[in-house]
Design an enzyme around this catalytic site. Structure first.
Site, PDB file in Angstrom:
ATOM      1  N   TYR A   1       0.841  -1.197   0.000  1.00  0.00           N
ATOM      2  CA  TYR A   1       0.000   0.000   0.000  1.00  0.00           C
ATOM      3  C   TYR A   1       0.879   1.251   0.000  1.00  0.00           C
ATOM      4  O   TYR A   1       0.661   2.172  -0.792  1.00  0.00           O
ATOM      5  CB  TYR A   1      -0.936  -0.027   1.214  1.00  0.00           C
ATOM      6  CG  TYR A   1      -1.725   1.245   1.397  1.00  0.00           C
ATOM      7  CD1 TYR A   1      -2.741   1.580   0.509  1.00  0.00           C
ATOM      8  CD2 TYR A   1      -1.468   2.099   2.465  1.00  0.00           C
ATOM      9  CE1 TYR A   1      -3.470   2.754   0.674  1.00  0.00           C
ATOM     10  CE2 TYR A   1      -2.193   3.264   2.641  1.00  0.00           C
ATOM     11  CZ  TYR A   1      -3.184   3.591   1.746  1.00  0.00           C
ATOM     12  OH  TYR A   1      -3.901   4.746   1.914  1.00  0.00           O
TER      13      TYR A   1
ATOM     14  N   GLU B   1     -11.618   6.069   5.173  1.00  0.00           N
ATOM     15  CA  GLU B   1     -10.957   6.709   6.322  1.00  0.00           C
ATOM     16  C   GLU B   1     -11.948   6.882   7.465  1.00  0.00           C
ATOM     17  O   GLU B   1     -11.594   6.726   8.633  1.00  0.00           O
ATOM     18  CB  GLU B   1     -10.340   8.050   5.934  1.00  0.00           C
ATOM     19  CG  GLU B   1      -9.116   7.959   5.053  1.00  0.00           C
ATOM     20  CD  GLU B   1      -7.860   7.439   5.741  1.00  0.00           C
ATOM     21  OE1 GLU B   1      -7.846   7.264   6.977  1.00  0.00           O
ATOM     22  OE2 GLU B   1      -6.879   7.208   5.017  1.00  0.00           O
TER      23      GLU B   1
ATOM     24  N   TRP C   1      -5.547   1.204  10.351  1.00  0.00           N
ATOM     25  CA  TRP C   1      -5.751   1.265   8.901  1.00  0.00           C
ATOM     26  C   TRP C   1      -5.591  -0.108   8.252  1.00  0.00           C
ATOM     27  O   TRP C   1      -6.279  -0.430   7.286  1.00  0.00           O
ATOM     28  CB  TRP C   1      -4.817   2.288   8.280  1.00  0.00           C
ATOM     29  CG  TRP C   1      -4.996   2.429   6.804  1.00  0.00           C
ATOM     30  CD1 TRP C   1      -4.076   2.152   5.838  1.00  0.00           C
ATOM     31  CD2 TRP C   1      -6.164   2.869   6.095  1.00  0.00           C
ATOM     32  NE1 TRP C   1      -4.595   2.388   4.579  1.00  0.00           N
ATOM     33  CE2 TRP C   1      -5.879   2.838   4.718  1.00  0.00           C
ATOM     34  CE3 TRP C   1      -7.439   3.281   6.497  1.00  0.00           C
ATOM     35  CZ2 TRP C   1      -6.812   3.189   3.749  1.00  0.00           C
ATOM     36  CZ3 TRP C   1      -8.365   3.641   5.533  1.00  0.00           C
ATOM     37  CH2 TRP C   1      -8.038   3.592   4.181  1.00  0.00           C
TER      38      TRP C   1
END
Length: 170
Positions: A4, A26, A34
């Site tokens: 990522y 988010e 995350w």
């Protein structure tokens, strides 16, 4: 996380749908790590019709119940409802002639902010400004910290460390 970081994080994103998708993800991340959202991203995309705002905007109570029963996503009703409402807001903006990407990048005159390698920060005056405007429009789960993480993810802010090979590439 490395994949990522190396391929996605901090790359300037100008696709309005993708900017909206990342803002919604988010929001789901609030209070979580995350990596949890990244691992569930494909399931989120499937559950939310590829994050097509027009389709999501039409979701109703049956869809909320379906999503609350989906073990592949974060089953937080307030976040699910916020995503549906976020789709409606996105569509309303578009119907009024406002491109979501143009809106997102208007705060920086279309240019990425490249921070000078200072200490890691969680929010900024700019994230506070964008957060206030998103909230004014009716978006939820868009506090200054969430907005700052989103700004980093979509390349509005370049916070790659000075020694990071991606810093100059993005």
């Amino acid at each position: 996380m490395r994949r990522y970081h190396d391929a996605e994080w901090g790359v300037a994103q100008h696709d309005p749908r993708m900017l909206w998708e990342m803002l919604m993800l988010e929001g789901f991340q609030a209070g979580l790590a995350w990596i949890i959202i990244l691992r569930k991203r494909d399931a989120f995309r499937q559950a939310f019709a590829g994050f097509d705002p027009e389709i999501v905007a039409a979701f109703g109570e049956d869809d909320v119940a379906r999503l609350m029963a989906d073990p592949g996503i974060v089953r937080a009703e307030a976040k699910i409802r916020a995503t549906i409402e976020g789709a409606r807001i996105y569509c309303a903006m578009r119907e009024q002639g406002e491109n979501f990407a143009d809106f997102c990048w208007s705060f920086t005159d279309g240019k990425a902010i490249r921070n000078a390698g200072r200490e890691w920060i969680a929010n900024s005056p700019l994230s506070e400004t964008i957060s206030k405007e998103l909230k004014r429009r009716g978006f939820k789960f868009v506090g200054p910290k969430i907005v700052y993480a989103w700004m980093q993810a979509v390349g509005i802010v370049n916070d790659h460390e000075l020694a990071c090979f991606r810093r100059d590439e993005v």
